[in-house]
Motif scaffolding. Structure first.
Motif, PDB file in Angstrom:
ATOM      1  N   GLN A 425       0.711  -1.359   0.134  1.00  0.00           N
ATOM      2  CA  GLN A 425       0.005  -0.006   0.054  1.00  0.00           C
ATOM      3  C   GLN A 425       0.912   1.242   0.007  1.00  0.00           C
ATOM      4  O   GLN A 425       1.722   1.153   0.774  1.00  0.00           O
ATOM      5  CB  GLN A 425      -0.779   0.217   1.014  1.00  0.00           C
ATOM      6  CG  GLN A 425      -1.870   1.044   1.041  1.00  0.00           C
ATOM      7  CD  GLN A 425      -3.014   1.325   2.220  1.00  0.00           C
ATOM      8  OE1 GLN A 425      -2.701   0.692   3.379  1.00  0.00           O
ATOM      9  NE2 GLN A 425      -4.102   1.803   2.070  1.00  0.00           N
ATOM     10  N   GLU A 439       3.787   0.198   2.255  1.00  0.00           N
ATOM     11  CA  GLU A 439       3.727  -0.513   3.248  1.00  0.00           C
ATOM     12  C   GLU A 439       3.341  -2.074   2.825  1.00  0.00           C
ATOM     13  O   GLU A 439       2.450  -2.340   2.128  1.00  0.00           O
ATOM     14  CB  GLU A 439       2.789  -0.077   4.311  1.00  0.00           C
ATOM     15  CG  GLU A 439       2.568  -1.013   5.557  1.00  0.00           C
ATOM     16  CD  GLU A 439       1.542  -0.724   6.455  1.00  0.00           C
ATOM     17  OE1 GLU A 439       0.829   0.223   6.376  1.00  0.00           O
ATOM     18  OE2 GLU A 439       1.375  -1.431   7.328  1.00  0.00           O
ATOM     19  N   ILE A 442       0.400  -8.557   4.559  1.00  0.00           N
ATOM     20  CA  ILE A 442       0.486 -10.136   4.233  1.00  0.00           C
ATOM     21  C   ILE A 442      -0.942 -10.470   3.582  1.00  0.00           C
ATOM     22  O   ILE A 442      -1.938  -9.863   4.104  1.00  0.00           O
ATOM     23  CB  ILE A 442       1.027 -10.966   5.399  1.00  0.00           C
ATOM     24  CG1 ILE A 442       1.384 -12.467   4.960  1.00  0.00           C
ATOM     25  CG2 ILE A 442      -0.240 -10.776   6.531  1.00  0.00           C
ATOM     26  CD1 ILE A 442       2.254 -13.102   6.055  1.00  0.00           C
ATOM     27  N   MET A 455      -5.847 -10.043  10.357  1.00  0.00           N
ATOM     28  CA  MET A 455      -6.090  -9.746  11.774  1.00  0.00           C
ATOM     29  C   MET A 455      -6.731 -11.286  12.352  1.00  0.00           C
ATOM     30  O   MET A 455      -6.849 -11.323  13.261  1.00  0.00           O
ATOM     31  CB  MET A 455      -7.286  -8.533  11.826  1.00  0.00           C
ATOM     32  CG  MET A 455      -6.679  -7.307  11.803  1.00  0.00           C
ATOM     33  SD  MET A 455      -4.964  -7.321  12.782  1.00  0.00           S
ATOM     34  CE  MET A 455      -5.286  -6.728  14.492  1.00  0.00           C
ATOM     35  N   ILE A 458      -2.904 -13.519  12.366  1.00  0.00           N
ATOM     36  CA  ILE A 458      -1.608 -12.940  13.010  1.00  0.00           C
ATOM     37  C   ILE A 458      -1.820 -12.898  14.394  1.00  0.00           C
ATOM     38  O   ILE A 458      -0.931 -13.374  15.332  1.00  0.00           O
ATOM     39  CB  ILE A 458      -1.364 -11.537  12.455  1.00  0.00           C
ATOM     40  CG1 ILE A 458      -0.895 -11.454  11.043  1.00  0.00           C
ATOM     41  CG2 ILE A 458      -0.236 -10.835  13.463  1.00  0.00           C
ATOM     42  CD1 ILE A 458       0.519 -12.088  10.615  1.00  0.00           C
ATOM     43  N   ILE A 499       5.962  -5.410  11.850  1.00  0.00           N
ATOM     44  CA  ILE A 499       6.734  -6.454  12.836  1.00  0.00           C
ATOM     45  C   ILE A 499       5.914  -6.411  13.934  1.00  0.00           C
ATOM     46  O   ILE A 499       5.735  -5.565  14.545  1.00  0.00           O
ATOM     47  CB  ILE A 499       8.238  -6.024  13.161  1.00  0.00           C
ATOM     48  CG1 ILE A 499       9.163  -5.769  11.787  1.00  0.00           C
ATOM     49  CG2 ILE A 499       8.929  -6.957  14.045  1.00  0.00           C
ATOM     50  CD1 ILE A 499       9.747  -6.965  11.180  1.00  0.00           C
ATOM     51  N   SER A 500       5.455  -7.704  14.351  1.00  0.00           N
ATOM     52  CA  SER A 500       4.934  -8.232  15.490  1.00  0.00           C
ATOM     53  C   SER A 500       5.559  -7.649  16.851  1.00  0.00           C
ATOM     54  O   SER A 500       6.908  -7.736  16.857  1.00  0.00           O
ATOM     55  CB  SER A 500       4.252  -9.475  15.702  1.00  0.00           C
ATOM     56  OG  SER A 500       5.270 -10.330  16.025  1.00  0.00           O
ATOM     57  N   ARG A 584      -6.126   4.487  12.385  1.00  0.00           N
ATOM     58  CA  ARG A 584      -7.431   4.699  11.522  1.00  0.00           C
ATOM     59  C   ARG A 584      -8.598   5.414  12.282  1.00  0.00           C
ATOM     60  O   ARG A 584      -9.228   5.814  11.694  1.00  0.00           O
ATOM     61  CB  ARG A 584      -7.552   3.299  10.734  1.00  0.00           C
ATOM     62  CG  ARG A 584      -8.453   3.441   9.480  1.00  0.00           C
ATOM     63  CD  ARG A 584      -8.196   2.280   8.353  1.00  0.00           C
ATOM     64  NE  ARG A 584      -8.113   0.996   9.310  1.00  0.00           N
ATOM     65  CZ  ARG A 584      -9.615   0.170   9.536  1.00  0.00           C
ATOM     66  NH1 ARG A 584     -10.895   0.937   9.180  1.00  0.00           N
ATOM     67  NH2 ARG A 584      -9.778  -0.614  10.287  1.00  0.00           N
ATOM     68  N   GLY A 618      -5.515   5.327   6.842  1.00  0.00           N
ATOM     69  CA  GLY A 618      -6.824   4.911   6.583  1.00  0.00           C
ATOM     70  C   GLY A 618      -7.723   6.256   5.949  1.00  0.00           C
ATOM     71  O   GLY A 618      -8.929   6.478   6.373  1.00  0.00           O
ATOM     72  N   TYR A 639      -7.142   4.256   1.491  1.00  0.00           N
ATOM     73  CA  TYR A 639      -8.051   3.845   0.281  1.00  0.00           C
ATOM     74  C   TYR A 639      -8.022   4.897  -0.826  1.00  0.00           C
ATOM     75  O   TYR A 639      -8.039   4.821  -2.066  1.00  0.00           O
ATOM     76  CB  TYR A 639      -9.340   3.179   0.533  1.00  0.00           C
ATOM     77  CG  TYR A 639      -9.182   2.009   1.147  1.00  0.00           C
ATOM     78  CD1 TYR A 639      -8.205   1.109   1.351  1.00  0.00           C
ATOM     79  CD2 TYR A 639     -10.580   1.320   1.775  1.00  0.00           C
ATOM     80  CE1 TYR A 639      -8.271  -0.082   2.187  1.00  0.00           C
ATOM     81  CE2 TYR A 639     -10.701   0.185   2.422  1.00  0.00           C
ATOM     82  CZ  TYR A 639      -9.623  -0.381   2.394  1.00  0.00           C
ATOM     83  OH  TYR A 639      -9.558  -1.788   3.008  1.00  0.00           O
TER      84      TYR A 639
HETATM   85  P1  C2E Z   1      -1.882  -2.061   9.931  1.00  0.00           P
HETATM   86  O1  C2E Z   1      -0.391  -2.179   9.783  1.00  0.00           O
HETATM   87  O2  C2E Z   1      -2.619  -1.070  10.474  1.00  0.00           O
HETATM   88  O3  C2E Z   1      -2.412  -2.102   8.167  1.00  0.00           O
HETATM   89  C1  C2E Z   1      -3.146  -1.347   7.691  1.00  0.00           C
HETATM   90  C2  C2E Z   1      -4.444  -1.932   7.479  1.00  0.00           C
HETATM   91  O4  C2E Z   1      -5.611  -1.112   7.270  1.00  0.00           O
HETATM   92  C3  C2E Z   1      -4.442  -2.900   6.322  1.00  0.00           C
HETATM   93  O5  C2E Z   1      -5.304  -3.926   6.729  1.00  0.00           O
HETATM   94  C4  C2E Z   1      -5.020  -2.175   5.262  1.00  0.00           C
HETATM   95  O6  C2E Z   1      -5.545  -3.040   4.422  1.00  0.00           O
HETATM   96  C5  C2E Z   1      -6.024  -1.395   5.975  1.00  0.00           C
HETATM   97  N1  C2E Z   1      -6.237   0.049   5.374  1.00  0.00           N
HETATM   98  C6  C2E Z   1      -5.517   0.745   4.695  1.00  0.00           C
HETATM   99  N2  C2E Z   1      -6.190   1.834   4.017  1.00  0.00           N
HETATM  100  C7  C2E Z   1      -7.127   1.564   4.636  1.00  0.00           C
HETATM  101  C8  C2E Z   1      -8.491   2.595   4.545  1.00  0.00           C
HETATM  102  O7  C2E Z   1      -8.516   3.768   3.823  1.00  0.00           O
HETATM  103  N3  C2E Z   1      -9.568   2.194   5.110  1.00  0.00           N
HETATM  104  C9  C2E Z   1      -9.773   1.007   5.556  1.00  0.00           C
HETATM  105  N4  C2E Z   1     -10.857   0.585   6.323  1.00  0.00           N
HETATM  106  N5  C2E Z   1      -8.778   0.007   5.866  1.00  0.00           N
HETATM  107  C10 C2E Z   1      -7.480   0.446   5.100  1.00  0.00           C
HETATM  108  P2  C2E Z   1      -4.906  -5.515   6.630  1.00  0.00           P
HETATM  109  O8  C2E Z   1      -4.078  -5.561   5.423  1.00  0.00           O
HETATM  110  O9  C2E Z   1      -6.235  -6.275   6.849  1.00  0.00           O
HETATM  111  O10 C2E Z   1      -3.954  -5.400   7.745  1.00  0.00           O
HETATM  112  C11 C2E Z   1      -4.326  -5.714   9.283  1.00  0.00           C
HETATM  113  C12 C2E Z   1      -3.316  -5.578  10.333  1.00  0.00           C
HETATM  114  O11 C2E Z   1      -2.574  -6.787  10.062  1.00  0.00           O
HETATM  115  C13 C2E Z   1      -2.132  -4.399   9.819  1.00  0.00           C
HETATM  116  O12 C2E Z   1      -2.594  -3.316  10.321  1.00  0.00           O
HETATM  117  C14 C2E Z   1      -1.121  -5.332  10.700  1.00  0.00           C
HETATM  118  O13 C2E Z   1      -1.203  -4.860  12.107  1.00  0.00           O
HETATM  119  C15 C2E Z   1      -1.430  -6.698  10.282  1.00  0.00           C
HETATM  120  N6  C2E Z   1      -0.562  -7.176   9.329  1.00  0.00           N
HETATM  121  C16 C2E Z   1      -0.619  -7.011   7.890  1.00  0.00           C
HETATM  122  N7  C2E Z   1       0.496  -7.657   7.284  1.00  0.00           N
HETATM  123  C17 C2E Z   1       1.190  -7.939   8.292  1.00  0.00           C
HETATM  124  C18 C2E Z   1       2.645  -8.505   8.247  1.00  0.00           C
HETATM  125  O14 C2E Z   1       3.055  -8.829   7.227  1.00  0.00           O
HETATM  126  N8  C2E Z   1       3.172  -8.942   9.483  1.00  0.00           N
HETATM  127  C19 C2E Z   1       2.574  -8.617  10.835  1.00  0.00           C
HETATM  128  N9  C2E Z   1       3.161  -8.792  11.645  1.00  0.00           N
HETATM  129  N10 C2E Z   1       1.381  -8.049  10.658  1.00  0.00           N
HETATM  130  C20 C2E Z   1       0.659  -7.938   9.709  1.00  0.00           C
END
Ligand code: C2E
Ligand code: CA
Ligand code: CA
Length: 654
Positions: A425, A439, A442, A455, A458, A499-500, A584, A618, A639
């Motif tokens: 993103q 960013e 996964i 979510m 993870i 990174i978790s 967000r 967000g 978005y």
């Molecule tokens: P995050 O790091 O806060 O990632 C942003 C999340 O917000 C992403 O959801 C993204 O798709 C979503 N997002 C971005 N822009 C918008 C927007 O304008 N509106 C809305 N409603 N959502 C938006 P995603 O991909 O479902 O990821 C959720 C969480 O999962 C992430 O939050 C992050 O904490 C975790 N995550 C994602 N990828 C990884 C990874 O590779 N490793 C680890 N450890 N955690 C990850």
């Protein structure tokens, strides 16, 4: 002195001289006697012929000479014998004196040893009355000889090894000695001492047993240490509560004695945000809080129920003989309300809450292991779902637990089958409108279940070692992608990786990143690591250490989801953070909710003071974007700018 003189004298007069002297004296005396007696005789009887007188006198003389010679021989021989005897006697006397001296020396040495020994030495007669003891015994016990001599051993020693002191004789008679018996005695200060004694027979010249001698040492301290060590094995030293092992043993015992029909409830208590208290206020505060909670529990439950500290910040309680669920409800609420009362530390008030999982016996398990497990998963469920402060174990919790296990198995399989990919993103610089970074997020497309959002897996794998496998996959894939973009000349300066919290504390994080940067020839300053704000709550020291090393590589650090956790901006300054990503949920309401707007404004202002860059997450609308830009926010993600997408899609844009 007299004896010396005698010996001296005897030495001067040789046997020959002495024999000669005595025989000469005899000869003179006899000769005189012959002359006188002959004169008298011849004068009386008148036989006065000269010849007869001469013969008679010669006759006498010969007799005297013979007798004198005999006397000489006899005296000479006797004297020789006496002298020999005297010499032998002298030698023997000398040897005797030497032996006596040796004996004296040995004896005084022995006494010295006994007197200065740090061994206890006690003599008893056949009736076990004390006849003697060495000074160490008196020093140790604070008794005087008057207190003990002549008194029976049973007056001082209480036997801990089932030997009656008065029965000792029989034991020792058969075995000769008794080794290493532990004897409890009450000393002169009325304190208990434990002595380790070896007791053996004392025999007289004829071989009869006339008493006993006990030699040994004081092992009171060793015994006390043993006791403490044993206690340490069963009790928690900080709170004084039984530890997990003791708790389990006690529970099993209760089961055995009370039978299975008896009703228990097992409470699993977790202190909310304990790690935060420990990290922000220090371990001293953490310890103090644990003691406070243990005391509160003890005060509420007394001895009726069994309380234990089973891990760092977790307590477990067996509620004994509980009649109904209502009763359990009352107790649990009472515990939570009392713990919620302000806790004071260094004149500051803190509000502490707990999450409690409850398992009931026999409904939720018939043994300790299953009850503890079910109470534990109920507590975890309660925490994650945040529905209440306490949860009873139920089918839903059981189902989630099983689901969780099957999810973990699914993730394991997915790693092997390479089902994970990354989406990216874009993040835009608001003033230049250029891309700041991308960013990585996964993605998991399950062959049967379809897309599974991060979510949904993870958080579940964060507690397991699977998280490091995911971490390594993401680091490798994101840096490989970045190096490819670099080769393509794509204008996306940096790449972000989530990174978790657990991974961020891991020891090998820095080395993994260093190796991958080198492998893909990507600069450290092209990488941003995103760490959630709550990740800072635990083990701050490990986090700090990793940040320092990462900064050396040029890597930048962003705090994710800022505004949802506990961080104070001042704390972040110490940590050398580069970016704050405003959560967000705050951005979502920024154009509708004044409070959210106020928070965002102050975060932007404060981060400027601290020299941090802000990224707003967000952003979904033009209004939000423009408002944030006007408020001085530097970077935007959401978005509205771009949805997360596969690398190929981004390549078309940049
Ligand atoms: P995050 O790091 O806060 O990632 C942003 C999340 O917000 C992403 O959801 C993204 O798709 C979503 N997002 C971005 N822009 C918008 C927007 O304008 N509106 C809305 N409603 N959502 C938006 P995603 O991909 O479902 O990821 C959720 C969480 O999962 C992430 O939050 C992050 O904490 C975790 N995550 C994602 N990828 C990884 C990874 O590779 N490793 C680890 N450890 N955690 C990850
Ligand atoms: Ca993130
Ligand atoms: Ca975020």
């Amino acid at each position: 002195m007299k004896k010396d003189k005698l010996i001296h004298h005897t030495n001067k007069s040789t046997p020959h001289n002495e024999a000669l002297r005595i025989s000469a004296l005899f000869f003179i005396a006899s000769f005189l006697w012959i002359i006188i007696s002959d004169t008298i005789y011849f004068n009386f009887i008148g036989e006065n012929t000269a010849d007869f007188r001469l013969i008679y006198t010669y006759n006498g003389l010969v007799f005297v000479i013979l007798t004198s010679t005999m006397i000489y021989v006899l005296v000479y021989r006797s004297m020789n014998k006496i002298i020999k005897l005297d010499r032998t006697l002298n030698i023997k006397n000398h040897i005797l004196n030497e032996t006596k001296n040796d004996l004296y020396k040995h004896q005084s040495l022995l006494y010295k040893v006994i007197d200065n020994s740090s061994l206890i030495i006690i003599n008893f007669d056949l009736d076990c009355n004390i006849t003697n003891a060495n000074p160490y015994f008196y020093t140790l016990t604070n008794f005087t000889s008057r207190d003990v001599i002549g008194k029976n051993a049973n007056a001082f020693f209480c036997d801990v090894c089932n030997y009656e002191f008065n029965n000792l004789r029989e034991h020792i008679k058969s075995s000769g000695t008794i080794s290493n018996i532990e004897v409890l005695m009450i000393d002169g200060n009325q304190e208990e001492r434990i002595l380790l004694l070896n007791i053996s027979q004392l025999k007289n010249k004829t071989g009869e047993i006339e008493g006993f001698i006990a030699v040994g040492m004081d092992i009171t301290e060793t015994k006390q240490l043993e006791k403490t060590i044993k206690l340490l094995g069963t009790y928690d030293t900080l709170t004084g509560l039984p530890n997990r092992r003791y708790f389990e043993g006690k529970f099993e015992n209760l089961l055995k004695t009370q039978g299975q029909n008896w009703k228990y409830a097992l409470l699993y208590i977790d202190i909310d945000n304990f790690k935060y208290v420990n990290d922000t206020l220090g371990h001293h505060a953490g310890d103090s809080l644990l003691i406070h909670i243990a005391e509160t529990l003890k005060g509420l439950l007394g001895n009726k129920h069994l309380i234990s500290r089973i891990s760092d910040d977790e307590f477990a309680i067996i509620l004994c003989n509980v009649e109904s669920k209502n009763e359990v409800d009352m107790i649990v609420r009472n515990i939570q309300e009392n713990i919620k009362k302000p806790w004071e530390f260094e004149n500051q008030k803190f509000y502490v809450s707990t999450t409690i999982g409850v398992a009931l016996m026999p409904k939720d398990g018939n043994d300790y292991i299953s009850l503890l497990k079910n109470a534990n998963i109920s507590m975890e469920y309660c925490k994650i779902n945040n529905k209440a402060n306490y949860c009873y174990f139920n089918e839903e919790i059981q189902r989630q637990f099983v689901d969780n296990i099957s999810l973990l198995n699914d993730v394991k399989r997915a790693i092997t089958n390479k089902e994970f990919t990354l989406n990216y993103q874009l993040i835009k610089e608001m003033t230049s409108e250029k891309f700041h970074s991308a960013e990585s997020l996964i993605r998991w497309y399950h062959p049967e279940k379809g897309y599974i959002p991060p979510m949904n897996f993870i958080p579940a794998i964060e507690k397991t070692s699977l998280i490091s496998e995911i971490r390594d996959f993401v680091i490798n894939e994101a840096l490989r992608q970045k190096s490819q973009w670099n080769k393509m000349g794509l204008d996306i300066p940096k790449i972000g990786i989530n990174i978790s919290a657990k991974s961020f504390r891991s020891e090998d994080l820095v080395s993994v990143i260093k190796n991958k940067l080198a492998e893909y020839n990507v600069g450290g300053n092209e990488l941003i690591l995103e760490l959630t704000e709550t990740g800072f709550v635990e083990d701050l020291e490990d986090v700090k250490r990793n940040i320092i090393e990462l900064k050396r590589l040029g890597v930048e650090i962003a705090i994710d989801d800022f505004g949802t956790g506990y961080s104070s901006l001042a704390r972040l300054k110490d940590l050398q953070i580069d970016y704050l990503k405003i959560d967000r949920t705050l951005i979502m309401n920024i154009d509708k909710d004044n409070n959210a707007k106020e928070v965002v404004i102050s975060v932007i202002q404060m981060s400027k003071v601290l020299g941090l860059s802000v990224i707003a997450e967000g952003i979904e609308t033009k209004e939000q974007y423009e408002l944030l830009r006007d408020l001085g926010c530097e970077n935007a993600q959401g978005y509205y700018i771009h949805r997360p997408a596969p690398a190929k899609e981004l390549e078309k844009l940049a």
